[in-house]
Motif scaffolding. Structure first.
Motif: not given
Length: 242
Positions: A61-65, A122-123, A142-144, A232-237
């Motif tokens: 959900e975080l990645k999508l947002a 939201g997420p 921590q990045d988030i 951050l998107i890359e890290s979550i991926h």
């Protein structure tokens, strides 16, 4: 199994075999302890499975947002580029006795355009309600936090802290132009009441210079957010791929 040991204990007690009785009693206790430990292990395993599933769901959900935020950031950066070009045109034309740029009227409308990115939180709010420790990767957690609690909030706070109040700019410019318009998908040209007077109006010059500084700063801050959000998107991926 417990009933079986209990029967043996009763038999040993009735036969006065105290030594064997204690051995069986200890064995029964050991079995109970082992049973409790196994039950706790299974419960912990189930909780870990549930926690991991929740973590994966929130990360998705975080990645999508964040992807949506990144899209909006890029659009706003391009908008700031257009506003900057409009401000440069105006500043250049104000140096002339008569304007030579046919699109000057649209530049006037673009120059007053203000935009900002409202991140999708939201997420992240869901994550905070469940506990930030739900994210098992310390570095990712921590990045988030850095993006949502620092980068986003700093940009939003700065967006509110205008060099000149927007209401003041709009009100003052309303007295200088025949009609007011701000740049959007279908901008309308703004025509000065008197271009010669506009050229020598010190307050209008201040407004233009202030807008240049403000737009330059806002664009710079958005570009920093763009880098942080992309990373951050890359890290979550990567975390989701593991």
């Amino acid at each position: 199994m417990i009933k079986f040991f209990r029967k043996i204990r009763y038999k040993l007690m009735s036969e006065n075999k105290t030594g064997k009785y204690f051995k069986y009693a200890i064995g029964e206790i050991v079995l109970v302890v082992i049973g409790i430990l196994i039950a706790l292990s299974i419960n912990n395993w189930n909780e870990n499975v549930k926690s991991h599933a929740t973590e994966i769901k929130i990360l998705k959900e975080l990645k999508l947002a964040l992807k949506q935020d990144l899209f909006n950031i890029k659009i706003n950066v391009r908008s700031y580029d257009e506003v900057n070009r409009a401000l440069d045109i105006i500043k250049e034309q104000l140096q002339l006795d008569e304007p030579t740029n046919d699109s000057l009227g649209y530049a006037f409308s673009k120059s007053l355009f203000n935009n900002s990115v409202a991140p999708t939180i939201g997420p992240y709010e869901t994550l905070k309600s469940k506990g930030l420790d739900l994210i098992s990767n310390d570095s990712l957690r921590q990045d988030i936090i850095n993006v949502y609690e620092m980068a986003y909030k700093y940009y939003q706070d700065r967006a509110k802290d205008r060099f000149l109040p927007e209401a003041y700019i709009q009100e003052y410019c309303a007295g200088l132009f025949k009609s007011m318009s701000t740049y959007d998908d279908d901008p309308e040209a703004m025509v000065p009441n008197d271009f010669a007077m506009l050229r020598i109006d010190p307050i209008y010059h201040t407004i233009i210079n202030t807008r240049i500084a403000q737009v330059t700063q806002s664009k710079h801050e958005l570009e920093l957010n763009q880098i942080l959000v992309t990373t951050l998107i890359e890290s979550i991926h990567k975390e989701l791929e593991q």
